[in-house]
Design an enzyme around this catalytic site. Structure first.
Site, mmCIF file in Angstrom:
data_model
loop_
_atom_site.group_PDB
_atom_site.id
_atom_site.type_symbol
_atom_site.label_atom_id
_atom_site.label_comp_id
_atom_site.label_asym_id
_atom_site.label_seq_id
_atom_site.Cartn_x
_atom_site.Cartn_y
_atom_site.Cartn_z
ATOM 1 N N ASP A 441 0.865 -1.183 0.000
ATOM 2 C CA ASP A 441 0.000 0.000 0.000
ATOM 3 C C ASP A 441 0.903 1.235 0.000
ATOM 4 O O ASP A 441 2.135 1.134 0.166
ATOM 5 C CB ASP A 441 -0.882 -0.037 1.247
ATOM 6 C CG ASP A 441 -2.078 0.911 1.176
ATOM 7 O OD1 ASP A 441 -2.280 1.537 0.122
ATOM 8 O OD2 ASP A 441 -2.802 1.005 2.173
ATOM 9 N N GLU A 444 2.565 4.885 -4.212
ATOM 10 C CA GLU A 444 2.489 5.738 -5.417
ATOM 11 C C GLU A 444 3.817 6.407 -5.796
ATOM 12 O O GLU A 444 4.017 6.631 -7.005
ATOM 13 C CB GLU A 444 1.393 6.780 -5.235
ATOM 14 C CG GLU A 444 -0.007 6.238 -5.240
ATOM 15 C CD GLU A 444 -0.343 5.415 -3.996
ATOM 16 O OE1 GLU A 444 -1.041 4.400 -4.118
ATOM 17 O OE2 GLU A 444 0.134 5.775 -2.902
ATOM 18 N N ASP A 513 -8.892 2.866 -2.383
ATOM 19 C CA ASP A 513 -9.891 3.265 -1.393
ATOM 20 C C ASP A 513 -11.171 3.719 -2.095
ATOM 21 O O ASP A 513 -11.171 4.713 -2.825
ATOM 22 C CB ASP A 513 -9.352 4.398 -0.537
ATOM 23 C CG ASP A 513 -8.132 3.987 0.273
ATOM 24 O OD1 ASP A 513 -7.929 2.764 0.424
ATOM 25 O OD2 ASP A 513 -7.399 4.861 0.739
#
Length: 828
Positions: A441, A444, A513
């Site tokens: 997670d 990015e 999300d």
């Protein structure tokens, strides 16, 4: 961080946050015009223009690479996407140079370079266009322009044409009429009140589907399909460039591709089908490895501060409620102060004992691992990273510091082999206690309130912009390589939030999300389909919604849909209502159990679809246009899909819905639940009672099922499989496939499997099903029989291997012969 607003070529250069890279306006660019000279090469041509070089090379008969140097040099590895030597395949190429044009020809395409005014056009052998240079208002061509390392290319497009791809994008599946930015971004963030939003107030009563259009997103894949509406032919484009990129599909008769830096290097795919384009693209960037069978089961996750005894109790409750389930997940609270590769010793005093206990009940355990390493001298992972010099640096040579869950955070420099190896070894040590996989997670990379642009890569030698979008891919690569070194016999499983072209080689993606809203349920359909046609077959949304409170009907409909998607995980944020399968009462729990049970029965079919994805690149969850591009009705259809080649799924997407419209492409379609037959092309309004969503089997298909749903895939060795035969309404031949192997190791790659090909031939009143098996088998293979279940008119006579047999009382036919080769004839 707040979501970054969309950026189009048209408005590039307008005011933007200081940390947001911007593009100059297109009128400031230096347009390339006349070609100075052209030299034929063995595979294409090399041209001189304006101090740079233009190269055209044939990669395959249906694929060409076009690139323009930067600073007079070609970058041989502009991104980590390409995983093969693109020039290793021999291609027959001819070149010709006239006064006005130079051409490169293969058996399937022709590249034409205009020499007086630069144009770059690609046509198929039949003359149809794959790409054609756009022209400005004065009629002059504009193929390529550059300024300060940024560049833009412009192409012609017909107004009714369609665009599909770019990976994970919100909004409609057809990308026409919109612009997109490719810059991996942590999209959804909790507001100060803790409410999750998606580009607007989550409580806005005007909620509709289009409220889900926000951009950029977590994943950036600069690859798309261009469908010619006049002919149904499809071509493809892949820009091998990891910099921030904008795609503008808003003009009526052209589109533009705009990159903020790096080299122009584009692969153009002739098609002419989406399947052919995707096969070529995934040949170039890699295909998904065969996942472990347990990864296709049901996954239960929640961001919650579980204790060891809570996880054990959750597993016991799952079995007591008879909900099939293979995997439990732990979010960030299992760690010691969010320090990666640690356990909170107070909450989890004996993780190994927990994992062993879960394994005894048929459960796997997966934990989250973020890239951020707490900046804390004395913390072993941080100290070791400093000693090995594997963290990203700033221009001044300091360790770059971001702000995420642990506070001050350092980030591994995954652009270096040393950092990837170090990270892989850490992951291998983490799973050594028996963990089944890794959940990545915040990759990015998310850096909190601190802008990421000061984070440099490759030992401080490479800009942030070059590797930002590639960060998650390189992280997943390091993780998988480490797991494979430590456990070479086992298949790996990594789930990632972010990614870029080629991510399918290493990891599955979930859609990030989302929110417990009907529009977010709808949003997951075109988003997953866009991923699928962009090379990533292993995708799924957080079922029930991550943020906000799910309501019983929404939760039920989401679970019914998610049970028929490639990756099936129920996940929700802390502080919301429980959304376990039993959280909304016995009635909902019963229907969820039925939906999950159907998925488990379908595992042989679903698994075989993943086998095909690994061999051809085709999606598991796919839009109807992928197989039916010639049907204009499905080109903008994104509220239903095909699961594999042969199952049509039409989820319920609105509260209180008791019926919905379903579009059927050509062929015969059998309702899974009622047996009703629809002959396509057709559009029907069908009932959607609470207990099910529309599901149809394609006529001609042979769909393998387990006879009943197991509680888990652990130790699954069925001795009987059902073959559901869907009778076609016309004569013809159809081919289906089933692969059986141990589902866990890599032995199948060496032939330890049974691959059965089913060929169904329909001629008049006779249907013949030929089952032909191949493969050496595998340890534990137990199947000795098939049970034939016919969907359609009951046969008046059944013959198995030349012997007439009597069907069972329920109309099924069970036959043995080791469950391998057989010929079954059905006479109606």
């Amino acid at each position: 961080m707040a979501p970054t607003p969309p950026l189009s070529v048209a408005d590039a250069g307008d005011a933007a946050p200081a940390s947001t890279p911007t593009f100059p306006r297109t009128e400031h660019y230096r347009r390339f015009h006349r070609v100075d000279s052209v030299t034929p090469t063995e595979r294409g041509l090399l041209a001189e223009l304006h101090g740079e070089r233009l190269e055209v090379v044939a990669v395959r008969p249906d694929v060409v690479r076009i690139r323009i140097s930067r600073g007079g040099r070609f970058d041989e590895t502009p991104s980590p996407a390409v995983c093969v030597d693109p020039l290793a395949t021999h291609v027959e190429v001819t070149t010709e140079v006239d006064d006005d044009v130079a051409r490169v020809r293969t058996a399937e395409l022709t590249v034409s370079i205009g020499l007086v005014d630069l144009t770059i056009d690609v046509h198929r052998a039949d003359g149809s266009a794959v790409i054609e240079t756009a022209r400005d208002h004065a009629g002059a061509p504009w193929a390529y322009a550059t300024l300060n390392d940024a560049f833009v290319v412009r192409r012609r497009i017909a107004p009714p044409d369609a665009i599909y791809g770019l990976g994970e994008k919100s909004g409609r599946l057809n990308r026409r009429g919109r612009d997109f930015t490719l810059w991996n971004t942590d999209v959804l963030n909790p507001t100060s009140s803790g409410e999750f939003t998606a580009g607007r107030d989550a409580d806005d009563p005007r909620a509709d589907r289009m409220s889900t259009e926000f951009d950029p997103y977590y994943v950036s894949i600069p690859f798309f399909h261009h469908l010619d509406a006049a002919t149904g032919a499809v071509g493809g484009s892949f820009l091998d460039n990891g910099y921030r990129t904008a795609y503008d599909f808003t003009p009526e008769s052209e589109y533009a591709i705009h990159a903020g830096g790096g080299q122009y290097c584009e692969y153009v795919f002739a098609g002419p089908t989406m399947a052919r384009v995707l096969e070529a693209y995934t040949w170039l960037t890699g295909r998904a490895a065969l996942p472990p069978l347990w990864a296709l089961g049901y996954h239960q996750c929640r961001w919650h501060a579980y204790r060891q005894e809570d996880v054990a109790a959750l597993a016991a409750r799952m079995r007591a409620e008879r909900i099939p389930c293979d995997t439990l997940w732990l979010d960030i609270d299992y760690m010691d102060g969010y320090r990666v590769f640690t356990w909170d010793a107070e909450k989890f005093p004996d993780p190994a004992a927990l994992i062993d206990g879960l394994a005894g009940e048929g459960f796997k355990l997966v934990t989250i691992i973020d890239p951020g390493v707490k900046y804390e001298p004395g913390y072993a992972v941080f100290d070791d990273g400093v000693a090995r010099d594997v963290f990203c640096r700033t221009e001044g040579g300091d360790t770059y510091i971001g702000q995420v869950w642990p506070g001050d955070t350092a980030f591994p420099d995954f652009a270096t082999a040393e950092a990837r190896e170090w990270w892989g070894d850490l992951n291998a040590a983490h799973v050594a206690s028996g963990l089944a996989g890794i959940w990545n997670d915040m990759n990015e990379p998310a850096t909190g309130e601190i802008a990421p642009e000061r984070m440099l890569f490759d030992g401080g030698r490479a800009s942030h912009e070059r590797f930002h979008n590639a960060y998650a891919l390189l992280m997943a690569r390091g993780t998988v390589e480490g797991l494979r070194r430590a456990m070479p016999e086992l298949r790996t499983f990594v789930l990632t939030r972010a990614g870029s072209a080629g991510i399918q080689r290493y990891a599955a993606n979930w859609l990030g999300d989302n929110v417990s809203r009907w529009d977010h349920l709808w949003m997951s359909l075109p988003m997953a389909a866009g991923f699928g046609v962009s090379g990533q077959p292993f995708v799924g949304a957080d079922a029930g919604g991550f943020g906000g409170d799910a309501e019983p009907e929404l939760f039920l409909r989401w679970m019914q849909y998610a049970a028929l998607t490639p990756f099936f995980r129920n996940h929700t944020v802390a502080g919301t209502v429980d959304q376990y399968p039993w959280s909304f009462g016995d009635d909902v729990a019963d229907l969820v159990r039925e939906a999950v049970g159907l998925r488990y029965r379908l595992l042989p079919y679903l698994y075989s679809a993943f086998v095909r994805a690994g061999e051809t690149g085709e999606p598991v969850q796919r839009p109807l246009v992928f197989d039916h591009a010639d049907d204009a009705r499905v080109r903008d259809l994104d509220d239903q899909f095909l699961l594999g080649r042969d199952l049509l799924v039409a989820p319920v997407l609105a509260a209180g819905a008791t019926e919905r419209e379903v579009v059927f492409p050509a062929g015969t379609w059998h309702c899974w639940h009622t047996g009703e037959v629809v002959t396509g092309p057709a559009t029907r309004t069908v009932a959607t009672p609470r207990e099910r969503i529309p599901l149809y089997g394609r006529g001609g298909a042979v769909v393998p099922l387990l006879p009943e749903a197991p509680a888990t895939t652990a130790g699954l060795r069925p001795d009987l499989l059902e073959l559901h035969v869907f009778v076609p309404g016309q004569d013809g031949e159809w081919v289906s496939a089933l692969q059986e192997d141990d589902g866990v190791t890599n032995a199948a790659a060496d032939g330890a499997l049974v691959r059965t090909t089913f060929t169904l031939r329909h001629a008049g009143d006779e249907i013949t099903v030929v089952a032909a098996a191949d493969g050496a088998g595998y340890e534990g293979f137990a199947r000795t029989a098939f049970r034939l279940v016919v969907h359609g008119p009951a046969p008046r006579e059944v013959e198995v291997d030349g012997v007439v047999v009597t069907p069972d009382h329920d109309g099924t036919v069970t036959f043995g012969n080791d469950g391998r080769d057989a010929v079954v004839v059905l006479r109606t």
